[in-house]
Design an enzyme around this catalytic site. Structure first.
Site, PDB file in Angstrom:
ATOM      1  N   ASP A 145       0.850  -1.195   0.000  1.00  0.00           N
ATOM      2  CA  ASP A 145       0.000   0.000   0.000  1.00  0.00           C
ATOM      3  C   ASP A 145       0.882   1.239   0.000  1.00  0.00           C
ATOM      4  OD1 ASP A 145      -2.356   1.428  -0.016  1.00  0.00           O
ATOM      5  OD2 ASP A 145      -2.568   1.421   2.161  1.00  0.00           O
ATOM      6  N   HIS A 152      -3.919  13.982   0.008  1.00  0.00           N
ATOM      7  CA  HIS A 152      -4.193  13.177   1.203  1.00  0.00           C
ATOM      8  C   HIS A 152      -3.042  13.333   2.208  1.00  0.00           C
ATOM      9  CE1 HIS A 152      -5.334   9.794   3.750  1.00  0.00           C
ATOM     10  NE2 HIS A 152      -4.152   9.239   3.549  1.00  0.00           N
ATOM     11  N   GLU A 220     -10.787   3.724   3.239  1.00  0.00           N
ATOM     12  CA  GLU A 220      -9.885   4.511   2.395  1.00  0.00           C
ATOM     13  C   GLU A 220     -10.165   4.163   0.942  1.00  0.00           C
ATOM     14  OE1 GLU A 220      -5.806   3.958   3.771  1.00  0.00           O
ATOM     15  OE2 GLU A 220      -6.062   5.592   5.217  1.00  0.00           O
ATOM     16  N   GLU A 222      -9.171   3.822  -2.623  1.00  0.00           N
ATOM     17  CA  GLU A 222      -7.885   3.678  -3.316  1.00  0.00           C
ATOM     18  C   GLU A 222      -8.080   2.971  -4.654  1.00  0.00           C
ATOM     19  OE1 GLU A 222      -4.647   2.240  -0.991  1.00  0.00           O
ATOM     20  OE2 GLU A 222      -5.368   3.145   0.877  1.00  0.00           O
ATOM     21  N   ASP A 254      -9.152   0.227   1.695  1.00  0.00           N
ATOM     22  CA  ASP A 254      -8.167  -0.133   2.720  1.00  0.00           C
ATOM     23  C   ASP A 254      -8.731   0.272   4.085  1.00  0.00           C
ATOM     24  OD1 ASP A 254      -5.808  -0.761   4.056  1.00  0.00           O
ATOM     25  OD2 ASP A 254      -4.957   1.228   3.701  1.00  0.00           O
ATOM     26  N   ARG A 258      -8.517   3.888  12.996  1.00  0.00           N
ATOM     27  CA  ARG A 258      -7.711   5.080  13.285  1.00  0.00           C
ATOM     28  C   ARG A 258      -7.187   5.127  14.715  1.00  0.00           C
ATOM     29  NH1 ARG A 258      -6.388   6.096   8.240  1.00  0.00           N
ATOM     30  NH2 ARG A 258      -8.123   6.730   6.937  1.00  0.00           N
ATOM     31  N   GLN A 261      -4.386   2.695  14.878  1.00  0.00           N
ATOM     32  CA  GLN A 261      -3.298   3.234  14.047  1.00  0.00           C
ATOM     33  C   GLN A 261      -2.507   4.313  14.793  1.00  0.00           C
ATOM     34  OE1 GLN A 261      -4.777   4.866  10.359  1.00  0.00           O
ATOM     35  NE2 GLN A 261      -2.750   5.291   9.530  1.00  0.00           N
ATOM     36  N   LYS A 274      -4.551  -1.929   9.981  1.00  0.00           N
ATOM     37  CA  LYS A 274      -4.831  -2.055   8.555  1.00  0.00           C
ATOM     38  C   LYS A 274      -5.036  -3.496   8.099  1.00  0.00           C
ATOM     39  CE  LYS A 274      -3.779   2.292   7.307  1.00  0.00           C
ATOM     40  NZ  LYS A 274      -4.568   3.142   6.416  1.00  0.00           N
ATOM     41  N   THR A 278      -9.053  -5.872   3.745  1.00  0.00           N
ATOM     42  CA  THR A 278      -8.948  -4.960   2.598  1.00  0.00           C
ATOM     43  C   THR A 278      -9.928  -5.489   1.564  1.00  0.00           C
ATOM     44  OG1 THR A 278      -6.581  -4.694   3.053  1.00  0.00           O
ATOM     45  CG2 THR A 278      -7.365  -3.963   0.886  1.00  0.00           C
ATOM     46  N   GLU A 396     -10.328  12.517   6.779  1.00  0.00           N
ATOM     47  CA  GLU A 396     -10.201  13.816   6.107  1.00  0.00           C
ATOM     48  C   GLU A 396     -11.540  14.553   5.991  1.00  0.00           C
ATOM     49  OE1 GLU A 396      -7.534  14.226   2.550  1.00  0.00           O
ATOM     50  OE2 GLU A 396      -7.640  12.052   2.674  1.00  0.00           O
TER      51      GLU A 396
END
Ligand code: CA
Length: 460
Positions: A145, A152, A220, A222, A254, A258, A261, A274, A278, A396
């Site tokens: 990844d 971002h 996420e 992607e 993904d 948080r 993380q 993570k 996925t 975000e």
């Protein structure tokens, strides 16, 4: 632009649903998939191609002799099409384009049906997509990844380092980490909320950590690059050849915890935040199909460093980008119960503005001699644009910036049409990623969906 007869926008298919100009899967697209087929009382993995609302059983076509070329004396193509993995086709230079043209020939409106046998094959080899169980379209034994969206990286960086959002390496080296391939699931499979260790609150730094269900679950948005041709260990792929190692692109969610993380990511990067799941879309849109939608690499700001020579290629700068519109949608359990359609969270063409091209990611990944294998998945990192409605994750989207005192303002919840709000994902929420390409003079093509619903955490 690398286009050929297979991109002709006037082509039509005898599969009527493929001729809808707003659809994702016209006869110019032909994305690759694998699915469960039943025969002889057993379930087998078959290779397929999505066409309109149907899936074409390519393995069955191979069985019927549709891929018996004179040039292919040893029958390599039919034998590869009996595998369970499209990346084996991509591993042979130029072969994907040949298979694509032959599949398209079978599906074209004015193709002769080939008598009774041909008509029977048309019926037999087509199945409704809605009744199909999709499998991984490629082996994906390894997964990397990246972090290639500068928008971002800048927004997320500003949350942690307001004065210095981008670390000094960002504009020199494509940042990435090795993900976990065992937990890659195909669109539609549920995703269980992870449990994990979480650090103390910001205002109580001395408290011990806790362990429990993730409370800040995020998605996420992607794009995944699937490798066709690999490279031998110790033999880097040059930037000028890197694009030839790409089989095609898919959508990737993904999923990210948080809170886990934040506590674990220093100093070695993402780990349990993570690797629990996925989600990928079931289709690989091939590099051949994407030819008309290539675009220049992102134009870097004046004053940005020129990439080192091993990452710089003139042709890649000219057409190494892909112009894809990406969307993220959310449907909560309550919305589903009330019959409400999913709500749009973001839409952008920011994939054109990735700081690094796919070829640069491949060249960099192999620059130390690391060997990529057919079917490997290289995800782009969260794709975000500069605008408020262009952000590819909740971290975000709910970020409200900082107040005059420099402290982060309280996060601003997403407001949904049901009256509900979200800072992060709740159990029962379903995230749906979509993508498509449009360009004047060409047929619109799409990526289908990458869909996943959040299930409650396992009981203690
Ligand atoms: Ca990511």
């Amino acid at each position: 632009m690398p286009t050929n007869d297979t991109h002709d926008p006037t082509l039509r298919s005898w599969v009527e649903s493929a001729n809808d100009p707003a659809g994702d899967f016209p006869v110019q697209n032909l994305p690759l998939c694998a699915f469960e087929a039943e025969h002889d009382g057993h379930t087998h993995a078959h290779l397929g191609v999505r066409i309109g609302e149907s899936v074409l059983d390519v393995a069955m076509l191979a069985e019927a002799g549709w891929f018996d070329f004179e040039q292919d004396e040893e029958g390599i193509v039919p034998s590869l099409l009996h595998a369970e993995d499209w990346s084996m086709i991509g591993a042979v230079p130029q072969l994907m384009g040949v298979v694509r043209a032959r599949v398209q020939e079978f599906l074209l409106h004015d193709a002769p049906p080939g008598g009774q046998q041909g008509r029977r094959l048309r019926q037999k080899a087509l199945r409704p997509a809605s009744e199909t169980v999709f499998l991984h379209p490629a082996r994906m034994a390894d997964y990397t990844d990246f972090y290639a969206s500068i928008h971002h990286a800048s927004t997320v960086g500003s949350m942690f380092r307001p004065d210095n959002p981008l670390l000094p390496n960002y504009k020199h080296v494509p940042i990435g980490y090795h993900g976990r391939s065992s937990s890659i699931v195909v669109s539609g499979e549920p995703v269980r909320r992870p449990r994990g260790q979480q650090g103390p609150p910001d205002d109580k730094p001395g408290q011990p950590p806790t362990f429990g269900p993730c409370t800040m679950l995020d998605y996420e948005l992607e794009v995944g690059a699937v490798i066709g041709r690999g490279n031998n260990q110790g033999e880097p792929v040059g930037i000028a050849e890197a694009g030839q190692h790409l089989l095609g692109l898919c959508l990737v969610n993904d999923w990210s915890a948080r809170d886990i993380q934040k506590w674990e990511y220093q100093p070695l990067g993402p780990f349990l935040a993570k690797n629990f799941a996925t989600t990928i879309s079931p289709y690989i849109v091939t590099a051949d199909a994407l030819g008309p939608f290539r675009c220049p690499a992102f134009a870097r700001s004046a004053g940005d460093p020129t990439p080192l020579p091993y990452l710089l290629d003139e042709a890649d700068q000219r057409e190494g980008g892909f112009d894809i519109t990406l969307e993220a949608w959310l449907q909560t359990a309550q919305m589903r119960e009330r019959g409400m359609v999913p709500a749009l969270l973001s839409r952008s063409r920011a994939f054109r503005e990735m700081y690094w091209t796919i070829a640069q990611l491949i060249a960099h990944h192999t620059s130390n001699g690391c060997n990529l294998m057919p079917g490997d998945l290289l995800a782009s990192g969260t794709v975000s644009g500069p605008g408020a409605g262009e952000r590819g994750c909740l971290l975000e989207l709910t970020w409200a910036g900082r107040g005059p005192d420099g402290k982060p303002l309280p996060r601003k919840p997403i407001e949904l049409p049901s009256g509900e709000t979200r800072l992060f994902l709740q159990d029962g929420d379903e995230v749906i990623l979509r993508g498509h390409c449009e360009r004047e003079g060409f047929a619109r093509i799409g990526f289908g969906e990458c869909r996943g619903r959040v299930e409650p955490a396992a009981a203690e």
